[in-house]
Structure formats: C-alpha cells, structure tokens
Design an enzyme around this catalytic site. Structure first.
Site, mmCIF file in Angstrom:
data_model
loop_
_atom_site.group_PDB
_atom_site.id
_atom_site.type_symbol
_atom_site.label_atom_id
_atom_site.label_comp_id
_atom_site.label_asym_id
_atom_site.label_seq_id
_atom_site.Cartn_x
_atom_site.Cartn_y
_atom_site.Cartn_z
ATOM 1 N N THR A 55 0.919 -1.187 0.071
ATOM 2 C CA THR A 55 0.072 -0.075 0.149
ATOM 3 C C THR A 55 0.861 1.457 -0.070
ATOM 4 O OG1 THR A 55 0.026 -0.016 2.368
ATOM 5 C CG2 THR A 55 -1.906 -1.171 1.256
ATOM 6 N N GLU B 59 -6.201 -3.193 -0.835
ATOM 7 C CA GLU B 59 -6.576 -4.610 -0.083
ATOM 8 C C GLU B 59 -7.922 -5.276 -0.621
ATOM 9 O OE1 GLU B 59 -5.896 -1.425 0.939
ATOM 10 O OE2 GLU B 59 -4.696 -1.528 2.974
ATOM 11 N N LYS C 239 -13.795 18.071 10.708
ATOM 12 C CA LYS C 239 -14.669 18.126 11.926
ATOM 13 C C LYS C 239 -14.962 19.391 12.601
ATOM 14 C CE LYS C 239 -13.874 13.306 13.022
ATOM 15 N NZ LYS C 239 -12.355 12.659 12.957
ATOM 16 N N TRP D 82 -19.819 16.770 10.509
ATOM 17 C CA TRP D 82 -18.781 16.674 9.561
ATOM 18 C C TRP D 82 -18.792 17.289 8.252
ATOM 19 C CZ3 TRP D 82 -17.568 10.507 9.677
ATOM 20 C CH2 TRP D 82 -17.115 10.060 11.124
HETATM 21 P P1 AMP Z 1 -4.918 2.567 -2.904
HETATM 22 O O1 AMP Z 1 -4.937 1.421 -1.877
HETATM 23 O O2 AMP Z 1 -3.825 2.945 -2.954
HETATM 24 O O3 AMP Z 1 -5.559 2.177 -4.297
HETATM 25 O O4 AMP Z 1 -5.919 3.486 -2.105
HETATM 26 C C1 AMP Z 1 -7.348 3.119 -1.945
HETATM 27 C C2 AMP Z 1 -8.130 4.325 -1.274
HETATM 28 O O5 AMP Z 1 -8.196 5.201 -2.515
HETATM 29 C C3 AMP Z 1 -9.579 4.250 -0.987
HETATM 30 O O6 AMP Z 1 -9.551 3.734 0.380
HETATM 31 C C4 AMP Z 1 -10.059 5.516 -1.144
HETATM 32 O O7 AMP Z 1 -9.817 6.249 -0.003
HETATM 33 C C5 AMP Z 1 -9.307 5.993 -2.350
HETATM 34 N N1 AMP Z 1 -10.187 5.755 -3.355
HETATM 35 C C6 AMP Z 1 -10.093 5.184 -4.410
HETATM 36 N N2 AMP Z 1 -11.161 5.179 -5.425
HETATM 37 C C7 AMP Z 1 -11.645 6.170 -5.074
HETATM 38 C C8 AMP Z 1 -13.067 6.984 -5.626
HETATM 39 N N3 AMP Z 1 -13.422 6.604 -6.842
HETATM 40 N N4 AMP Z 1 -13.243 7.943 -4.992
HETATM 41 C C9 AMP Z 1 -12.833 8.416 -3.863
HETATM 42 N N5 AMP Z 1 -11.830 7.767 -3.116
HETATM 43 C C10 AMP Z 1 -11.106 6.733 -3.889
#
Ligand code: AMP
Length: 543
Positions: free
Chosen positions: A186, A331, A440, A445
């Site tokens: 990640t 994940e 916040k 929120w």
């Molecule tokens: P990653 O594991 O680096 O792909 O990051 C995942 C995170 O990216 C998610 O938990 C979200 O917070 C954010 N994310 C992914 N797709 C979207 C989306 N379409 N809109 C808003 N946030 C997103």
C-alpha cells in the site's frame, strides 16, 4: 451431501492458457521503454511466460519465493505476471515512484530474490543496490544492444538473453488455488508500507467479477489500454481479466502524457481505458488544446480518487466517452464498486443522472458492504447516513503480509476501509471522505471530497484540495487550496461566491490559498498529509 462437480483449482496460469488456445492471435501491443511499438499475440505471450518460468527455475527460484518487478506497463511485465505466478512464485510489483528508502524497505521486507527492472529504471536500482539484503540477481528487461555500457550492477542479467535459449515448453504445475500469486504494498502515506498478498483464487474470482457488464463490461470485442500502472494493484486486475475474455491489450509503457496516450487510443482503436483523475486531467487538457477527438474509446474508468463532476461531463459531452466511476483499494484487489446507471435512471434529467454518476457505484456480487457508526452499529442504507465503510469478500485481504498491523478484521470478518461513505437503497455507495481527511467542524462533518468537486467545477480551477485547519471555536474549518489553470484570473471572492451556490453555507471554506502545484502520492492521489504539514501553522482569517 457434497456436490459432484470437479474441484479444478482457479489458477492464474489457466488464464493465459485459455487466451493462447481461444484467442491465440489476439494482439498485445506495447509502447516499449526502448521506443518502438512492439506487437505480438496471446500465443506468443504464453510461450514467453513459460520461458520466464524456465528462467526462474534455472536461477534456483522455488515456489513461494518473491520476485520483484520495477517496470511500466509492457509485454515483458505481462510475461512476468504469468511466468512468476504460474510456476508458484510470488510476483511483487514495486512502484518506481516511491521514495528510494521506501523501495529499499519493501524489497527487503518482501525478501525479493530477483529484481526485473525496466531499462530507464536501472540507474535508480544501481544506486539502491547496497541497501538490498536479499536480492541475488538483477535482470534488465531489455536486450543486450540497449544496455547502457557504463552501468555498475554486478552480474547484471539481460532478459532477452535469458529467454533466448529456453524452450518455452514448460508444463505449469497445478497447486492449491489459495497459493500466493502476487504482492503489492500500500502507498503508505503514514508509517511503513504494508504488503497485500493476493492468491490465485482471489485473482481469478476478481477477474470474473471485473469483466461483468455492470462492472467493467469487458469482452473479446474490447481493446483495453490500462493507464493505471501494473505496479498499482496489478493495473486494477486488467492484465488478468483481458486474457480471461480475450480482449486486445495495449500497454502505454512509460509515456503517460496526453499526446502519447491519445496517439495510442487512435492508432490501436482502444475501446476501454482506466486511470486516476490526474492522468485524465493531462489527457483532456491536451485534447482541448489541440482540438482532438476520441473516435473509438467507449469507456474511461476513473478510480483511485473521486472523479470530479466536471471531468465526467467533459468526457461525455465533448468526447462521447462514458465514465465508469470506480472505487477500490489495494486491500480489495482492488475492485469494490463501479458506477453504471440502472435502466430507470436513464430517463432522469441530466442533473439527476449526474448526481448518481458521482457516486462510487454498486458492488459486484462478491463484495459485501456496510456502514457503521463509531460504536460499530450498522447505519441505514438511506443514501443520507454516513459512517465507516466495512467490506468483506473473497478478494479482500484478511491481514497484511507477515502480520504487519496485527489483526485487521472486525467481528464477522469485516475489513474497515478507512473510508467514510453512504449507501443507498439501490446499492450505490458514495465516499464522502477518507476518515483521516474528513473535516470536523463543531461536531459536524464536512466532506472534503464534496468541496473539492464543487471547486473543480469552476472553469479556472485546474485542481483543488481541501484540508481541515485548526480553529479555536469550531475545532477545524476547511481551507481550500487551489492550483489555477494557466493564464486565468481567479480570486478568492469569486471562488467562494461560486461555491456558495453549490454547498451549504456552513461548509464554505474559511479561506482559499493559491499554489503552483498540488502534491500527489506515488499513485496519483492528493497528498493531504503534505498539505496538512505545509499548512500546520496556518492562521485562518476567521480564527
Ligand atoms: P489504494 O489502495 O492506494 O488504491 O487506495 C485506496 C483508497 O483510495 C480508498 O480507500 C479511497 O480512499 C481512495 N479511492 C479509491 N477510489 C476512489 C474513488 N473513486 N473515490 C474516492 N476515493 C477513492
């Protein structure tokens, strides 16, 4: 009583075998790091994947060993996906945009035995070499003629030389479908990156779900260009789903600028593409500036960050491209939801439909979702209540590699996503924020994503980010940080007035700061931790 159906394991190598047999002459086209366009077909890719497996065996690699790749989207990387996982080893894709210390950390944490490296990334690896503790070989993903003569990597091996004398007749082994297949860390904006370890089973199931009409709608008629890198959650699974359905693949290599992408879209008649909002921003700017069109692209997936409404509208109105807004995470392999309207939504007004399309979509079968409050109590699916989003399913992690982060699942096997969302009775999920990013204000929120989307709708705004800044009375209030488009005039008052018609009054940012650039993470998300750091001593005019 047990059913009497065959217990044939779901294995990644069966995907490439299927494509070689049934779509043997379907093309895989790559813009190479060396420069020229390379083309061959699934039949050739399968044979060369087997040569990769034969090479690994000759180098003493055993099932379960981790093999690192530092590479862009291209045919050799594709061969590694299948050759490594197919012989039972683990393909560990590494993001070359990470900081050097982070790369060293994850190579050592994964205990990578071999690193396969694209030509232009060899100099970086040369510098990092003394930090690697387990790497036995570095393989340059090129041929001898392209190798820079002055590189100081001891015993550097050359991909094409390794493959040249292998027969390519390897018989894939059969093993338990729960065997680890690939590893992806990640992005880790806080703390060390953590490894997500995919299995053959999770990857094949994820491909089935990804191909469905209401997910990515992939078929043997699709021409898929993954802009999302093969080191970012396996290019969202596209290199597995494409051979499953027999789609043509087009790999853009290292050239992700608007001009290079546009050229490939047109010459290769691409119908489907996927990437994060920042790459689409560059493409749209290029097409706008040069008055270009897209003649064959039907779908553009926007994921990784929220798709700004202006982007969805521009793709649709100016280029006839349907945006598939998608949400997921490393994940989750990564697909969690994709946005397709339901039949009755098609008769809605433009504004009503856009409001639905802004949501992150519906989960395919296999992803369970629920939202809960701070006490873990489930919240209603009414499209209004928002809470922590929990997920579970067969392509969702049960814990990080080597137990980092401890036990991550909640009762009932639910994985907390760290996102805050609403769910509606039609099954649509909408992210309102990352839980860490939500503002916040006086116990209520404020969604930073909603404010960013509203600001991005202003024609003079190139990119916008909203963070919470300390406030003596309200705890936190929103600060809007804006990167303006070149040669435009836009001041704070105009922007706040513009937002006034789009969001509740108490949501309006207390201040606006104009910056030359908004920082991004290695996967193209807005780097809010940096912005919070940059503005940590910032005094709001309302404070
Ligand atoms: P990653 O594991 O680096 O792909 O990051 C995942 C995170 O990216 C998610 O938990 C979200 O917070 C954010 N994310 C992914 N797709 C979207 C989306 N379409 N809109 C808003 N946030 C997103």
């Amino acid at each position: 009583m047990l059913g009497l159906m065959q217990d044939r394991p779901l294995l990644i190598q069966h995907l490439i075998d299927h494509a070689a047999l049934n779509h043997g002459d379907t093309e895989i086209v790559s813009r190479t790091v060396e420069g020229p366009i390379h083309r061959y077909a699934y039949r050739d890719a399968q044979k060369r994947s087997k040569k990769v497996a034969e090479t690994l065996l000759a180098l003493g690699i055993k099932p379960g060993d981790r093999i690192g790749t530092l590479a862009w989207n291209g045919y050799r990387h594709f061969e590694l996906y299948y050759g490594i996982s197919g012989m039972g080893a683990v393909c560990h894709t590494i993001n070359p945009r990470l900081f050097p210390e982070q790369i060293a950390y994850i190579v050592n944490h994964a205990e990578d035995q071999i690193l396969f490296v694209d030509l232009n990334l060899l100099p970086a690896v040369e510098k990092l070499l003394p930090l690697f503790k387990t790497v036995r070989h570095v393989v340059a993903m090129t041929d001898r003629t392209h190798l820079p003569p002055d590189l100081k990597i001891p015993n550097l091996l050359v991909y094409e030389e390794l493959l040249a004398d292998k027969p390519g007749t390897y018989e894939w082994p059969e093993f338990d479908e729960h065997t680890a297949s690939s590893l992806c860390y990640t992005s880790g904006t806080t703390g060390n990156p953590k490894g997500v370890l995919y299995s053959h089973r999770s990857t094949v199931l994820h491909s089935y779900a990804g191909a469905l009409p209401d997910t990515l709608d992939l078929s043997a008629r699709s021409v898929i260009l993954p802009v999302v890198p093969m080191f970012h959650v396996n290019a969202w699974g596209l290199p597995y789903a494409a051979p499953m359905v027999g789609a043509k693949l087009v790999f853009p290599g290292v050239a992700l600028d608007g001009a290079s992408l546009h050229e490939l879209f047109e010459t290769e008649k691409v119908t489907f593409t996927a990437g994060v909002p920042t790459v689409w921003l560059a493409l749209l700017n290029h097409m706008q500036a040069n008055k270009l069109k897209l003649s064959t692209v039907k779908y553009a997936v926007i994921g990784g960050s929220a798709a700004p409404p202006a982007m969805i509208e521009t793709f649709d109105r100016d280029y006839g491209v349907e945006v598939l807004h998608a949400w997921g995470m490393s994940e989750m392999s990564p697909l969690g939801s994709v946005n397709h309207p339901k039949a009755r939504h098609l008769s809605l007004s433009h504004e009503e439909l856009l409001a639905i399309r802004l949501k992150q979509g519906r989960p395919p079968f296999g992803v369970d979702m629920k939202i809960v409050d701070d006490a873990g109590k489930e919240l209603p699916r009414d499209g209004k209540a928002f809470g922590d989003l929990l997920v579970r399913g067969p392509w969702i992690t049960s814990g990080y590699f080597k137990g980092e982060g401890g036990d991550v699942l909640r009762e009932g096997g639910w994985f907390p996503t760290g996102d805050v969302a609403t769910l509606d009775p039609d099954g649509y999920m909408q992210i309102t924020d990352r839980s860490k990013d939500v503002i916040k204000s006086g116990g209520e929120w404020i969604s930073s994503i909603d404010l960013e989307n509203a600001a991005m709708a202003h024609p003079a705004v190139a990119e916008a980010a909203v963070i919470g800044v300390a406030h003596p009375k309200w705890d936190e209030r929103p600060l809007l940080i804006v990167h303006r488009k070149p040669d435009v005039v836009l001041d704070k008052k105009e922007l706040i007035d513009f937002l006034g018609s789009k969001v509740a009054k108490w949501w309006l940012p207390d201040d606006v700061q104009f910056v030359d650039a908004i920082p991004h993470t290695a996967t193209g998300k807005i780097l809010k931790t940096r912005l919070r750091e940059d503005f940590k001593d910032y005094k709001l005019p309302t404070a």
